[in-house]
Motif scaffolding. Structure first.
Motif, PDB file in Angstrom:
ATOM      1  N   SER A 154      -8.056 -22.236 -39.276  1.00 21.02           N
ATOM      2  CA  SER A 154      -7.674 -23.401 -38.496  1.00 21.02           C
ATOM      3  C   SER A 154      -8.369 -24.618 -39.080  1.00 21.02           C
ATOM      4  O   SER A 154      -9.487 -24.511 -39.602  1.00 21.02           O
ATOM      5  CB  SER A 154      -8.049 -23.219 -37.022  1.00 21.02           C
ATOM      6  N   TYR A 155      -7.737 -25.785 -38.996  1.00 22.16           N
ATOM      7  CA  TYR A 155      -8.250 -26.985 -39.658  1.00 22.16           C
ATOM      8  C   TYR A 155      -8.309 -28.136 -38.660  1.00 22.16           C
ATOM      9  O   TYR A 155      -7.312 -28.466 -38.011  1.00 22.16           O
ATOM     10  CB  TYR A 155      -7.348 -27.351 -40.833  1.00 22.16           C
ATOM     11  N   CYS A 177      -2.855 -21.789 -35.055  1.00 24.12           N
ATOM     12  CA  CYS A 177      -3.912 -22.378 -35.873  1.00 24.12           C
ATOM     13  C   CYS A 177      -3.593 -23.840 -36.189  1.00 24.12           C
ATOM     14  O   CYS A 177      -2.502 -24.158 -36.680  1.00 24.12           O
ATOM     15  CB  CYS A 177      -4.060 -21.596 -37.180  1.00 24.12           C
ATOM     16  N   THR A 179      -3.625 -27.564 -37.921  1.00 28.49           N
ATOM     17  CA  THR A 179      -3.523 -28.085 -39.284  1.00 28.49           C
ATOM     18  C   THR A 179      -3.763 -29.592 -39.247  1.00 28.49           C
ATOM     19  O   THR A 179      -3.808 -30.205 -38.181  1.00 28.49           O
ATOM     20  CB  THR A 179      -2.124 -27.824 -39.877  1.00 28.49           C
ATOM     21  N   HIS A 180      -3.886 -30.183 -40.437  1.00 34.00           N
ATOM     22  CA  HIS A 180      -3.995 -31.643 -40.504  1.00 34.00           C
ATOM     23  C   HIS A 180      -2.723 -32.282 -39.963  1.00 34.00           C
ATOM     24  O   HIS A 180      -2.777 -33.307 -39.275  1.00 34.00           O
ATOM     25  CB  HIS A 180      -4.242 -32.089 -41.944  1.00 34.00           C
ATOM     26  N   GLN A 209       5.135 -21.554 -40.134  1.00 35.48           N
ATOM     27  CA  GLN A 209       4.915 -22.968 -39.842  1.00 35.48           C
ATOM     28  C   GLN A 209       6.258 -23.665 -39.879  1.00 35.48           C
ATOM     29  O   GLN A 209       7.015 -23.522 -40.846  1.00 35.48           O
ATOM     30  CB  GLN A 209       3.956 -23.608 -40.853  1.00 35.48           C
ATOM     31  N   HIS A 217      -2.933 -20.837 -45.340  1.00 32.87           N
ATOM     32  CA  HIS A 217      -3.094 -22.067 -44.572  1.00 32.87           C
ATOM     33  C   HIS A 217      -2.971 -23.254 -45.530  1.00 32.87           C
ATOM     34  O   HIS A 217      -3.641 -23.280 -46.567  1.00 32.87           O
ATOM     35  CB  HIS A 217      -4.458 -22.079 -43.874  1.00 32.87           C
ATOM     36  N   ASP A 219      -4.079 -26.215 -45.503  1.00 35.78           N
ATOM     37  CA  ASP A 219      -5.252 -27.078 -45.655  1.00 35.78           C
ATOM     38  C   ASP A 219      -6.481 -26.335 -46.164  1.00 35.78           C
ATOM     39  O   ASP A 219      -7.246 -26.875 -46.963  1.00 35.78           O
ATOM     40  CB  ASP A 219      -5.579 -27.748 -44.313  1.00 35.78           C
TER      41      ASP A 219
END
Length: 319
Positions: A154-155, A177, A179-180, A209, A217, A219
């Motif tokens: 996760s970001y 999760c 994201t940016h 996604q 992921h 990021d």
């Protein structure tokens, strides 16, 4: 893109919105119970009454005049979350992860001043983020420090786990999760990633996604194929315990894994979305019907979890 007919979708056991609304939400969720989960403040207080693990509530701002007390309420708080009690889709949630005097740093890195925080709180009260634009209240909570085992997945935000609970049984689960692109929020419609989870083991099944399969992921660069959730049994027990707590027969339990306190209830949803089927590459309808075929469902929470794991566990990985 391959076209799939409604008949093929039914054969795959995919649950559609109309069937969800009529056969499960309307049939299993009395409307009088909806306020218990549509209002996050009521959900939190109900959970506290039942001894459920939830993030600490620092305070509530109910009227505009109380915003002048916000500075005092936040005194000494280095990390906190301000969110609308009746918000949806992750809208209106302000997560402050660091603080330097009257400067507040969001999980995304953006810096706000006290006036910005007060303005955001005022917008919450005015109903900017609430269902139907109704006047709302602002909840101020402790910020979750998520389990470091999930830090690669996760970001700029806390990942949460959605468990679909039907008649007290956990039938499907995924982790969402941030994201940016999702601004650190675990909301699939804003660009977060949904990772399907095997009900028996808590191991990843498939990651998506924007409804498309992904392996890593975008990021952090970490792959999802080795994702394994800790405290899995405890997490399922917590989600299923909300059946007795609310009386709802079909709902989504959103749970976070705190570094220090383990699984905690974030909120409940009486109208959970259907994208969880894409993340699991499996249809909900077949699982719901499998529960309806059970003759004896007057079981303890532990027994319901074990039976669901036997019925729906060991999904093949799609990675």
């Amino acid at each position: 893109m391959k076209f799939i007919s409604p008949r093929e979708l039914r054969e795959l056991g995919v649950l559609g919105m109309n069937s969800r609304n009529v056969n499960y939400i309307a049939r299993r969720n009395p409307r009088r119970l909806f306020p218990l989960v549509d209002d996050k403040l009521k959900t939190k207080r109900l959970a506290q009454e039942h001894g459920m693990n939830v993030p600490e509530l620092y305070g509530v701002i109910e009227i505009q005049h109380e915003i002048q007390d916000l500075e005092q309420l936040l005194e000494g708080r280095e990390r906190f979350v301000i969110k609308p009690a009746q918000g949806s889709g992750g809208k209106g949630i302000l997560v402050v992860s660091e603080r330097n005097g009257h400067e507040f740093t969001k999980s995304s890195g953006a810096v706000l001043n006290l006036r910005d925080v007060k303005r955001h709180t005022s917008n919450i009260l005015s109903g900017l983020y609430s269902l139907g634009g109704r006047p709302d209240v602002a909840m101020i909570e402790d910020m979750i420090v998520f389990d470091p085992i999930l830090s690669h997945y996760s970001y700029e935000g806390v990942p949460d786990i959605r468990v679909i609970v039907y008649r007290g049984f956990p039938v499907m689960a995924m982790i969402r999760c941030a994201t940016h692109a999702s601004d650190g929020k675990a909301n699939l419609h804003q660009g977060a990633i949904g990772v399907g989870l095997d009900i028996e083991t808590g191991h990843s099944v498939c990651a998506v996604q924007n409804n498309a399969k992904i392996i890593r992921h975008p990021d952090t660069g970490y792959g999802f194929e080795d994702l394994q959730l800790p405290h899995w049994e405890q997490l399922l027990l917590l989600a299923c315990g909300c059946y007795e707590m609310t009386g709802l027969g079909y709902f989504g339990a959103d749970i976070v894994l705190d570094k220090h306190r383990g699984p905690m209830i974030l909120e409940l949803n009486a109208r959970p979305g259907l994208a969880i089927q894409i993340a699991n590459q499996s249809g909900l309808a077949k699982r719901l019907k499998a529960i309806d075929r059970q003759k004896n469902i007057i079981l303890s929470v532990e027994e319901r979890v074990r039976l669901a794991q036997q019925l729906f566990g060991r999904q093949p990985s799609m990675f």
